[in-house]
Write a protein that holds these residues in place. Structure first.
Motif, PDB file in Angstrom:
ATOM      1  N   LYS A  15       0.817  -1.168  -0.142  1.00 26.11           N
ATOM      2  CA  LYS A  15      -0.234   0.043  -0.003  1.00 26.11           C
ATOM      3  C   LYS A  15       0.947   1.178  -0.299  1.00 26.11           C
ATOM      4  O   LYS A  15       0.625   2.187  -0.489  1.00 26.11           O
ATOM      5  CB  LYS A  15      -0.931  -0.253   1.174  1.00 26.11           C
ATOM      6  N   GLU A  16       2.004   1.312   0.896  1.00 31.32           N
ATOM      7  CA  GLU A  16       2.882   2.428   1.056  1.00 31.32           C
ATOM      8  C   GLU A  16       3.486   2.764  -0.177  1.00 31.32           C
ATOM      9  O   GLU A  16       3.730   3.961  -0.720  1.00 31.32           O
ATOM     10  CB  GLU A  16       3.687   2.375   2.155  1.00 31.32           C
ATOM     11  N   VAL A  17       4.160   1.694  -0.785  1.00 31.38           N
ATOM     12  CA  VAL A  17       4.635   1.753  -2.087  1.00 31.38           C
ATOM     13  C   VAL A  17       4.028   2.421  -3.353  1.00 31.38           C
ATOM     14  O   VAL A  17       4.157   3.227  -4.159  1.00 31.38           O
ATOM     15  CB  VAL A  17       5.473   0.379  -2.590  1.00 31.38           C
ATOM     16  N   LYS A  18       2.721   2.079  -3.274  1.00 30.30           N
ATOM     17  CA  LYS A  18       1.425   2.390  -4.263  1.00 30.30           C
ATOM     18  C   LYS A  18       1.350   4.158  -4.096  1.00 30.30           C
ATOM     19  O   LYS A  18       1.412   5.020  -4.821  1.00 30.30           O
ATOM     20  CB  LYS A  18       0.332   1.754  -4.026  1.00 30.30           C
ATOM     21  N   GLU A  19       1.119   4.310  -2.614  1.00 28.91           N
ATOM     22  CA  GLU A  19       0.692   5.582  -2.052  1.00 28.91           C
ATOM     23  C   GLU A  19       1.987   6.585  -2.564  1.00 28.91           C
ATOM     24  O   GLU A  19       1.910   7.782  -3.137  1.00 28.91           O
ATOM     25  CB  GLU A  19       0.508   5.727  -0.854  1.00 28.91           C
ATOM     26  N   GLU A  20       3.318   6.267  -2.038  1.00 26.40           N
ATOM     27  CA  GLU A  20       4.348   7.099  -2.088  1.00 26.40           C
ATOM     28  C   GLU A  20       5.076   7.036  -3.435  1.00 26.40           C
ATOM     29  O   GLU A  20       5.750   8.103  -3.729  1.00 26.40           O
ATOM     30  CB  GLU A  20       5.209   6.854  -1.041  1.00 26.40           C
ATOM     31  N   ALA A  21       5.061   6.048  -4.212  1.00 25.95           N
ATOM     32  CA  ALA A  21       6.100   5.806  -5.489  1.00 25.95           C
ATOM     33  C   ALA A  21       5.105   5.656  -6.654  1.00 25.95           C
ATOM     34  O   ALA A  21       5.696   5.629  -7.696  1.00 25.95           O
ATOM     35  CB  ALA A  21       6.982   4.712  -5.233  1.00 25.95           C
ATOM     36  N   GLY A  22       3.842   5.229  -6.378  1.00 23.19           N
ATOM     37  CA  GLY A  22       2.755   5.150  -7.558  1.00 23.19           C
ATOM     38  C   GLY A  22       3.293   3.748  -8.140  1.00 23.19           C
ATOM     39  O   GLY A  22       2.600   3.241  -9.323  1.00 23.19           O
TER      40      GLY A  22
END
Length: 109
Positions: A15-22
């Motif tokens: 989730k965080e990789v998606k939110e922060e790096a797309g």
């Protein structure tokens, strides 16, 4: 990153990789679990357990956001200036070694 309530380390990492790096990733395996105060400075008055996770990229693309202004891929010899209170060159080198070693054994303090 802190693990959100009702998230596992795996789901929170993705989730965080998606939110922060797309980027869309699959959190594949744990590289290491470290006591932050044993590996980073300054020493905090409270404890933090850092979990390093190897992820497989499956899609997505970077988009500038409130937490990340730009993104890039770097070799170990070309790392930009690091915020060493978060991650050191040694910790990044450990991740490079783990990514190249299919027999990697999780390191932990």
């Amino acid at each position: 990153m802190k693990v959100d309530v009702n998230e596992s380390i795996k789901s929170n990492t993705e989730k965080e990789v998606k939110e922060e790096a797309g980027l869309d990733v699959i959190a594949d395996r744990v590289i290491a679990i470290q006591d932050r105060n044993k590996h980073n400075v300054p020493i905090y008055a409270y404890g933090i357990c850092k979990v390093f996770v190897l992820c497989k990229l499956v899609g997505g693309s970077f988009a500038k956001n409130s937490e990340t202004l730009e993104s890039g891929y770097f070799s170990l010899d070309e790392l930009p200036k690091l915020a060493e209170e978060k991650n050191t060159r040694e910790q990044i080198a450990m991740c490079f070694r783990a990514a190249m070693d299919p027999q990697w054994k999780v390191l932990f303090d």
